[in-house]
Enzyme design. Structure first.
Site, short mmCIF file in Angstrom:
data_model
loop_
_atom_site.label_atom_id
_atom_site.label_comp_id
_atom_site.label_asym_id
_atom_site.label_seq_id
_atom_site.Cartn_x
_atom_site.Cartn_y
_atom_site.Cartn_z
N HIS A 35 -4.59 1.16 7.57
CA HIS A 35 -3.22 1.67 7.66
C HIS A 35 -2.99 2.79 6.64
O HIS A 35 -2.51 3.87 6.99
CB HIS A 35 -2.22 0.53 7.43
N GLU A 36 -3.37 2.53 5.38
CA GLU A 36 -3.19 3.54 4.35
C GLU A 36 -4.11 4.74 4.58
O GLU A 36 -3.72 5.89 4.40
CB GLU A 36 -3.41 2.95 2.95
N HIS A 92 -2.85 7.37 6.95
CA HIS A 92 -1.91 8.33 6.36
C HIS A 92 -2.65 9.58 5.87
O HIS A 92 -2.11 10.68 5.92
CB HIS A 92 -1.15 7.71 5.18
N GLN A 100 2.80 9.86 1.58
CA GLN A 100 4.07 9.15 1.54
C GLN A 100 4.91 9.52 0.32
O GLN A 100 6.10 9.19 0.28
CB GLN A 100 3.83 7.64 1.57
N GLY A 135 0.83 -1.19 0.00
CA GLY A 135 0.00 0.00 0.00
C GLY A 135 0.87 1.24 0.00
O GLY A 135 2.02 1.21 0.45
N CYS A 173 5.81 -0.09 7.73
CA CYS A 173 5.41 1.03 6.88
C CYS A 173 6.61 1.47 6.04
O CYS A 173 7.72 1.56 6.56
CB CYS A 173 4.92 2.19 7.76
N LEU A 174 6.36 1.75 4.77
CA LEU A 174 7.43 2.21 3.89
C LEU A 174 8.02 3.54 4.37
O LEU A 174 9.18 3.82 4.09
CB LEU A 174 6.92 2.34 2.46
#
Length: 186
Positions: free
Chosen positions: A142-143, A146, A51, A46, A100-101
């Site tokens: 999660h996404e 953000h 991000q 994701g 997480c990225l």
């Protein structure tokens, strides 16, 4: 085009995003393509607008790489969420490890509701109002977080936050070790 992923400590990750007008959004299809390419390059499932430095309410998810005999429902689960709004969270609270990225190298157990209702536009600007549960609901939440300036580290216990404080401080200082392009505060 592979875009840099913004790392913990960058102010854009704490911004609350705004709905976009997809009809007038410049190069929306190109943005979506770049988001998927960036996500795949970083081996994520994701990626949200903040991000990659955007204050726009958009995220992409692709769970198909995780499809197997136990999870055939992940096959072809590749979606774009534009102007997403979770309207309900319900079910049991489940605690599962997340990463997480934007927070490379840190994984923590995060409590989340097991089921959500969400409304959004897809990449063809078609409206959807859907219910997700289990791991799909977790990834979407999660996404989605953000988009509201929330990171998974905000949801862990105070004790765990104290234990990873040094690692988070290193990320804020630009000390990042990962195999994809990043953008740090420094």
């Amino acid at each position: 085009m592979i875009l840099p992923i913004y790392i913990y400590g960058h102010p854009v990750l704490r911004k609350i995003t705004k709905d976009i007008d997809p009809e007038t959004y410049p190069k929306l299809n190109e943005l979506i393509e770049n988001m998927f390419e960036t996500m795949y390059n970083a081996e994520g499932v994701g990626l949200a607008g903040p991000q990659i430095g955007l204050e726009d309410r958009i995220f992409v998810v692709d769970l198909s790489p995780l499809a197997d005999d136990d999870h055939p429902e992940f096959d072809d689960f590749k979606k774009v969420f534009i102007n997403a709004h979770i309207t309900e969270r319900s079910g049991d609270i489940e605690i599962v490890e997340e990463g997480c990225l934007s927070i490379p190298g840190i994984h923590e157990k995060v409590p989340r509701e097991d089921e959500i209702r969400i409304k959004y536009l897809d990449e063809n600007l078609q409206p959807h109002y859907e219910v997700y549960s289990g791991y799909m609901a977790r990834v979407i939440q999660h996404e989605y977080d953000h988009l509201d300036g929330i990171l998974f580290t905000d949801k862990i216990s105070l004790l765990r936050r104290r234990m990873i404080k040094g690692k988070l401080a290193n990320l804020e200082k630009g000390r990042v070790n990962c195999d994809y392009r990043v953008k740090t505060v420094r």
